[in-house]
Design an enzyme around this catalytic site. Structure first.
Site, mmCIF file in Angstrom:
data_model
loop_
_atom_site.group_PDB
_atom_site.id
_atom_site.type_symbol
_atom_site.label_atom_id
_atom_site.label_comp_id
_atom_site.label_asym_id
_atom_site.label_seq_id
_atom_site.Cartn_x
_atom_site.Cartn_y
_atom_site.Cartn_z
ATOM 1 N N TYR A 7 0.962 -1.155 0.086
ATOM 2 C CA TYR A 7 0.037 -0.089 -0.071
ATOM 3 C C TYR A 7 0.901 1.228 -0.094
ATOM 4 C CZ TYR A 7 -3.644 -3.344 1.495
ATOM 5 O OH TYR A 7 -4.257 -4.596 1.762
ATOM 6 N N TYR A 134 -14.516 -4.616 2.544
ATOM 7 C CA TYR A 134 -13.217 -4.926 2.714
ATOM 8 C C TYR A 134 -13.079 -6.407 2.778
ATOM 9 C CZ TYR A 134 -8.278 -5.767 2.419
ATOM 10 O OH TYR A 134 -6.931 -6.352 2.003
ATOM 11 N N ASP A 224 -17.539 -12.814 6.990
ATOM 12 C CA ASP A 224 -16.142 -12.618 6.916
ATOM 13 C C ASP A 224 -15.779 -12.012 8.133
ATOM 14 O OD1 ASP A 224 -13.522 -11.746 6.533
ATOM 15 O OD2 ASP A 224 -13.720 -10.752 4.732
ATOM 16 N N LYS A 251 -6.621 -13.665 10.337
ATOM 17 C CA LYS A 251 -6.030 -12.669 11.484
ATOM 18 C C LYS A 251 -5.682 -13.412 12.782
ATOM 19 C CE LYS A 251 -6.341 -8.570 9.044
ATOM 20 N NZ LYS A 251 -7.350 -8.304 8.071
#
Ligand SMILES: *Cc1c(COP(=O)(O)O)cnc(C)c1O
Length: 401
Positions: A7, A134, A224, A251
């Site tokens: 990014y 996202y 999600d 994660k």
């Protein structure tokens, strides 16, 4: 420079801080010590160098680090699947492992599409997702996401025929279901808390209505929970409140130790693949799925989460956060949002946050604001003084700049 950092316009890359050690909530550079206020992209839920997790991974390393999961299996993956089957709500019983959250999202969307194909329903090719969603940076994940900051490259393809976005209000959701239900295979959401889209928070009533509509129109509901899972919202999983048909975890799954993720299907979804037709099998198999080191450390991470009462820790973090942010206001701030182990200060103008990262560094805090959002996703082992110091640093920035 040979590392291509994420990014980031590499031509304007500020020198990244070089970490030489990490322990508990702290990151160490050669000459500084800072509290990691965002848990290394939200995954290091137990902090760094946890003795129990370190021991688990060392022990497994001495047996074997990895074997493939086709034609072979092993105790760490069997134990983790059994634990998840028991630990996750309802009939979310069937675990497909993969190496990252994005891949696990891809798998969930592939399962949803094939679920209907296996039934001979070839018209259900669309997915519904939220505005500002996202779901990762791989291609199908990008397609169902709605965040140009990350995925503007997708514009090259023009508008997608396969995805429709809905905002988080119930009338719009009902309208979209009426219009698109016959083509939809799934509705995918980041439940309660949309992370990379800007730490946006919405009410559980929306998800309850989504569950009803998915049942009414026979559409699969995918949560999600790559970011929200393992306590981030103050719930163990949002799936404990409203049960999805497919749950995606990543994660925090391994306590942040190794990239690993899992797509968990309900009995009904799994049954849609389980028959005598070889073409009804799920044709997917990441090289590192079920990695033995990842599974060993994930098992211990879940054990710690239960035995050390992490939900209590997270509720304590939320209470302190609310107390500390209660008196805070600034004309440049649009809103302060708090949920579980997440706090976000949204400003009107991204320029307001320019330079904060370095300011925080000097005050012993690692922070990485993006766009209009200054936020925390603290490791759950943080104690009150550490938390207060992070919020004081943030408040001081607005006072001094
Ligand atoms: C981080 C994230 C992903 C992607 O996970 P990776 O492991 O980075 O591929 C997917 N969905 C959500 C909600 C996330 O926050």
């Amino acid at each position: 420079m040979s590392i291509w950092y994420p990014y980031q316009q590499m031509k304007h890359l500020p020198e990244p801080h070089k970490i030489i050690n990490a322990e508990g909530m702290y990151l160490y550079t050669e000459d500084n010590k800072m509290i990691d206020s965002i848990s290394s992209w939200w995954c290091m839920i137990h902090g760094y160098k946890h003795p129990v997790l370190n021991a688990a991974i060392k022990e497994q390393t001495d047996k074997f680090a990895h074997v493939m999961l086709a034609g072979l299996t092993h105790e760490p993956v069997q134990k983790l699947a059994a634990k998840l089957e028991e630990w996750l709500p309802g009939d979310l019983n069937h675990c497909f492992f993969s190496d990252s959250g994005s891949v696990a999202v891809e798998v969930s969307l592939k399962i949803a599409l094939q679920y209907y194909l296996n039934r001979g329903e070839t018209n259900r090719t669309m997915v519904m997702s939220l505005t500002n969603a996202y779901h990762g940076d791989t291609f199908k994940a990008m397609e169902v996401s709605d965040d140009e900051d990350y995925h503007f490259v997708m514009k090259a393809y023009g508008p997608s025929k396969n995805v429709v976005h809905v905002p988080t209000n119930v009338p719009a959701l009902e309208e979209a279901f009426v219009k698109y239900h016959a083509q939809l295979n799934a509705f995918i959401v980041e439940p309660l808390l949309q992370g990379a889209g800007g730490m946006l928070m919405y009410d559980i009533s929306y998800l309850k209505r989504a569950r009803e509509l998915c049942d009414q129109y026979d559409v699969l509901l995918i949560f999600d929970e790559v970011a929200t899972g393992f306590g981030r919202t103050g719930n163990r999983f949002v799936a404990d409140l409203v049960q999805p048909d497919i749950l995606v975890l990543g994660k925090g799954l391994t306590g942040g130790y190794i990239g690993h993720a899992v797509t968990v299907a309900s009995d009904r979804v799994y049954a849609g693949f389980y028959d005598d037709n070889p073409n009804h099998a799920l044709m997917h198999g990441p090289t590192f799925m079920g990695n033995a080191l990842a599974c060993s450390v994930a098992l211990k991470s879940i054990q710690l989460f239960d035995e050390e009462h992490y939900l209590d820790k997270i509720h304590h973090i939320e209470a302190i956060t609310k107390r500390e942010m209660a008196g805070f206001s600034d004309p440049r701030v649009k809103e302060v949002r708090i949920m579980g182990g997440c706090m976000c200060i949204e400003v009107y103008d991204p320029a307001t946050l320019e330079g904060f990262k370095e300011f925080a560094y000097k005050h012993g805090v690692f922070s990485r604001p993006f766009s209009k959002y200054m936020y925390t996703m603290v490791p759950y082992i943080i104690q009150e003084p550490g938390l207060v110091h992070i919020y004081d640093t943030m408040k001081l920035w607005f006072k001094k700049h």
